[in-house]
Design an enzyme around this catalytic site. Structure first.
Site, PDB file in Angstrom:
ATOM      1  N   LEU A  62      96.959  17.869  35.989  1.00  0.00           N
ATOM      2  CA  LEU A  62      96.187  18.912  36.480  1.00  0.00           C
ATOM      3  C   LEU A  62      95.902  19.999  35.323  1.00  0.00           C
ATOM      4  O   LEU A  62      95.311  20.851  35.771  1.00  0.00           O
ATOM      5  CB  LEU A  62      97.290  19.581  37.565  1.00  0.00           C
ATOM      6  CG  LEU A  62      97.600  18.719  38.927  1.00  0.00           C
ATOM      7  CD1 LEU A  62      98.322  19.241  39.797  1.00  0.00           C
ATOM      8  CD2 LEU A  62      96.258  18.086  39.325  1.00  0.00           C
ATOM      9  N   LYS A  63      96.621  19.900  34.114  1.00  0.00           N
ATOM     10  CA  LYS A  63      96.148  20.697  33.030  1.00  0.00           C
ATOM     11  C   LYS A  63      96.131  22.158  33.328  1.00  0.00           C
ATOM     12  O   LYS A  63      95.266  22.845  33.182  1.00  0.00           O
ATOM     13  CB  LYS A  63      94.704  20.344  32.340  1.00  0.00           C
ATOM     14  CG  LYS A  63      94.417  18.978  32.102  1.00  0.00           C
ATOM     15  CD  LYS A  63      93.060  18.727  31.634  1.00  0.00           C
ATOM     16  CE  LYS A  63      92.672  17.235  31.196  1.00  0.00           C
ATOM     17  NZ  LYS A  63      92.414  16.352  32.214  1.00  0.00           N
ATOM     18  N   HIS A  65      96.627  26.043  33.155  1.00  0.00           N
ATOM     19  CA  HIS A  65      96.374  27.091  32.146  1.00  0.00           C
ATOM     20  C   HIS A  65      96.233  28.460  32.786  1.00  0.00           C
ATOM     21  O   HIS A  65      94.985  28.737  33.370  1.00  0.00           O
ATOM     22  CB  HIS A  65      95.056  26.721  31.499  1.00  0.00           C
ATOM     23  CG  HIS A  65      94.620  27.489  30.187  1.00  0.00           C
ATOM     24  ND1 HIS A  65      93.546  27.180  29.454  1.00  0.00           N
ATOM     25  CD2 HIS A  65      95.268  28.707  29.694  1.00  0.00           C
ATOM     26  CE1 HIS A  65      93.318  28.281  28.428  1.00  0.00           C
ATOM     27  NE2 HIS A  65      94.483  29.043  28.808  1.00  0.00           N
ATOM     28  N   ASP A  66      97.071  29.259  32.619  1.00  0.00           N
ATOM     29  CA  ASP A  66      97.188  30.404  33.325  1.00  0.00           C
ATOM     30  C   ASP A  66      97.920  31.535  32.580  1.00  0.00           C
ATOM     31  O   ASP A  66      98.542  31.336  31.544  1.00  0.00           O
ATOM     32  CB  ASP A  66      97.317  30.234  34.973  1.00  0.00           C
ATOM     33  CG  ASP A  66      96.821  31.421  35.574  1.00  0.00           C
ATOM     34  OD1 ASP A  66      96.852  32.873  35.312  1.00  0.00           O
ATOM     35  OD2 ASP A  66      96.223  31.223  36.628  1.00  0.00           O
ATOM     36  N   ASN A  69     103.783  33.495  33.738  1.00  0.00           N
ATOM     37  CA  ASN A  69     104.546  33.617  34.945  1.00  0.00           C
ATOM     38  C   ASN A  69     103.890  32.617  36.058  1.00  0.00           C
ATOM     39  O   ASN A  69     104.643  31.882  36.633  1.00  0.00           O
ATOM     40  CB  ASN A  69     104.507  34.957  35.490  1.00  0.00           C
ATOM     41  CG  ASN A  69     105.347  35.188  36.395  1.00  0.00           C
ATOM     42  OD1 ASN A  69     106.539  34.905  36.407  1.00  0.00           O
ATOM     43  ND2 ASN A  69     104.913  35.754  37.520  1.00  0.00           N
ATOM     44  N   THR A 121      88.144  16.270  24.822  1.00  0.00           N
ATOM     45  CA  THR A 121      87.374  15.341  23.907  1.00  0.00           C
ATOM     46  C   THR A 121      85.785  15.775  24.367  1.00  0.00           C
ATOM     47  O   THR A 121      84.851  15.152  23.422  1.00  0.00           O
ATOM     48  CB  THR A 121      87.702  13.927  24.111  1.00  0.00           C
ATOM     49  OG1 THR A 121      87.641  13.654  25.501  1.00  0.00           O
ATOM     50  CG2 THR A 121      88.866  13.459  23.320  1.00  0.00           C
ATOM     51  N   ARG A 183      88.756   1.406  25.397  1.00  0.00           N
ATOM     52  CA  ARG A 183      87.835   0.344  25.873  1.00  0.00           C
ATOM     53  C   ARG A 183      87.803  -1.146  25.158  1.00  0.00           C
ATOM     54  O   ARG A 183      88.530  -1.044  24.138  1.00  0.00           O
ATOM     55  CB  ARG A 183      86.173   0.657  25.288  1.00  0.00           C
ATOM     56  CG  ARG A 183      85.732   2.048  26.169  1.00  0.00           C
ATOM     57  CD  ARG A 183      85.642   1.852  27.890  1.00  0.00           C
ATOM     58  NE  ARG A 183      85.047   3.124  28.329  1.00  0.00           N
ATOM     59  CZ  ARG A 183      85.930   3.814  29.030  1.00  0.00           C
ATOM     60  NH1 ARG A 183      87.467   3.783  28.913  1.00  0.00           N
ATOM     61  NH2 ARG A 183      85.346   5.090  29.734  1.00  0.00           N
ATOM     62  N   ARG A 213      87.964   3.515  33.967  1.00  0.00           N
ATOM     63  CA  ARG A 213      86.930   2.784  34.196  1.00  0.00           C
ATOM     64  C   ARG A 213      87.115   1.490  34.001  1.00  0.00           C
ATOM     65  O   ARG A 213      86.459   0.240  34.604  1.00  0.00           O
ATOM     66  CB  ARG A 213      85.507   3.217  34.034  1.00  0.00           C
ATOM     67  CG  ARG A 213      85.295   4.447  34.864  1.00  0.00           C
ATOM     68  CD  ARG A 213      84.075   5.445  34.086  1.00  0.00           C
ATOM     69  NE  ARG A 213      84.688   6.160  33.266  1.00  0.00           N
ATOM     70  CZ  ARG A 213      83.670   7.074  32.554  1.00  0.00           C
ATOM     71  NH1 ARG A 213      82.654   7.117  32.758  1.00  0.00           N
ATOM     72  NH2 ARG A 213      84.419   7.470  31.426  1.00  0.00           N
TER      73      ARG A 213
HETATM   74  O1  C5P Z   1      87.087   6.001  32.775  1.00  0.00           O
HETATM   75  P1  C5P Z   1      87.872   6.331  31.472  1.00  0.00           P
HETATM   76  O2  C5P Z   1      88.790   5.165  30.810  1.00  0.00           O
HETATM   77  O3  C5P Z   1      86.999   7.195  30.345  1.00  0.00           O
HETATM   78  O4  C5P Z   1      89.058   7.552  32.019  1.00  0.00           O
HETATM   79  C1  C5P Z   1      89.878   8.448  31.044  1.00  0.00           C
HETATM   80  C2  C5P Z   1      90.589   9.268  31.842  1.00  0.00           C
HETATM   81  O5  C5P Z   1      91.214   9.995  30.796  1.00  0.00           O
HETATM   82  C3  C5P Z   1      89.752  10.143  32.736  1.00  0.00           C
HETATM   83  O6  C5P Z   1      90.812  10.493  33.840  1.00  0.00           O
HETATM   84  C4  C5P Z   1      89.484  11.207  31.960  1.00  0.00           C
HETATM   85  O7  C5P Z   1      89.527  12.607  32.886  1.00  0.00           O
HETATM   86  C5  C5P Z   1      90.708  11.420  31.012  1.00  0.00           C
HETATM   87  N1  C5P Z   1      90.623  12.228  29.804  1.00  0.00           N
HETATM   88  C6  C5P Z   1      89.638  11.943  28.662  1.00  0.00           C
HETATM   89  N2  C5P Z   1      89.771  12.591  27.744  1.00  0.00           N
HETATM   90  C7  C5P Z   1      90.623  13.790  27.449  1.00  0.00           C
HETATM   91  C8  C5P Z   1      91.285  14.042  28.609  1.00  0.00           C
HETATM   92  C9  C5P Z   1      91.512  13.293  29.812  1.00  0.00           C
HETATM   93  O8  C5P Z   1      89.039  10.697  29.138  1.00  0.00           O
HETATM   94  N3  C5P Z   1      90.556  14.338  26.419  1.00  0.00           N
END
Ligand code: C5P
Length: 236
Positions: A62-63, A65-66, A69, A121, A183, A213
């Site tokens: 959920l990352k 960032h706020d 508190n 990224t 990949r 994916r």
């Molecule tokens: O489909 P894919 O393998 O690209 O999915 C990568 C997952 O990692 C996604 O849920 C994406 O939001 C997450 N992610 C990312 N790069 C980041 C942080 C999170 O691809 N820097």
């Protein structure tokens, strides 16, 4: 925790996610599941409980960032979901990361692992300079944020597999490098810019790979998952 493949369940609904996970019912190894914002905001905390009840380990991505508190209080809600990994943005500062850790820690001292996003990224050098007014080279910024996460007491960072070795060098071998951007060698990269195969990610020292994916969109997701496990976890 050892090396593992985390499957990014980037689906829009609980039904789609559970139908996808049903396909793994006969699988010897239960996939470690990543739940992101889309699924969490769409399906709510019940989807976390349901997947947990099915026996999967969970990275709740959920990352946060706020202000410190607010993050502390949000984390104290998330800790009761009993997930394995939570995360925050390192850009929220060391004070915010420390507060997150406090909120996540249960009265008995146990807590999920907490990791930090360094730079997304999707942020490149140009965006860093033009949008964020950060003038340093992006790899230095990533390393600085990783060191801040370590200083705050976090367990690791999300980073590109290409940065995993440097993160370990700067922050210690026990500091986790959780890496998306994976990949298979015989497949396309989709929108990921800098990719590695599961075997390369293992070689360079990733502790967990996050794979979406290549598994979720595969004709046979179970076979694709097992291929990742074989290449990243099993083979010496
Ligand atoms: O489909 P894919 O393998 O690209 O999915 C990568 C997952 O990692 C996604 O849920 C994406 O939001 C997450 N992610 C990312 N790069 C980041 C942080 C999170 O691809 N820097």
């Amino acid at each position: 925790m050892g090396k593992d493949v985390i499957v990014a369940c980037d689906f829009p609904s609980a039904e789609k996610t559970l139908a996808f996970l049903d396909r793994f019912a006969q699988c010897e190894r239960k996939p470690f599941v990543k739940i992101g914002m889309e699924l969490f905001y769409g399906a709510g905390p019940d989807i976390v409980r349901e997947i947990r009840q099915r026996g999967h380990r969970i990275f709740l991505d959920l990352k946060l960032h706020d202000i410190p508190n607010t993050v502390k209080k949000a984390m104290s809600v998330l800790r009761d979901l009993d997930v394995d990994i939570c995360n925050v943005h390192a850009a929220g500062t060391v004070a915010m990361m420390k507060a997150a850790l406090e909120g996540l820690t249960r009265p008995d001292g146990t807590r999920p692992l907490l990791i930090a996003v360094t730079q997304l990224t999707s942020t490149d050098q140009e965006a860093l300079e033009k949008d964020l007014w950060i003038e340093r080279p992006i790899d230095q910024v990533v390393m600085h944020y990783a060191k801040n996460a370590r200083k705050a007491g976090l367990d690791g960072v999300v980073c590109s597999p290409l940065e995993a070795a440097k993160v370990h060098e700067a922050c210690g071998a026990d500091f986790l490098a959780v890496t998306p951007g994976v990949r298979f060698a015989d497949a396309g990269a989709d929108d990921q810019k800098r990719v590695m195969t599961p075997a390369e990610a293992k070689k360079i020292g990733s502790d967990y790979i996050v794979v979406g994916r290549p598994i979720t969109a595969a004709e046979d997701p179970v076979a694709a998952y097992e291929r990742c496990v074989k290449d990243f976890v099993d083979e010496a």
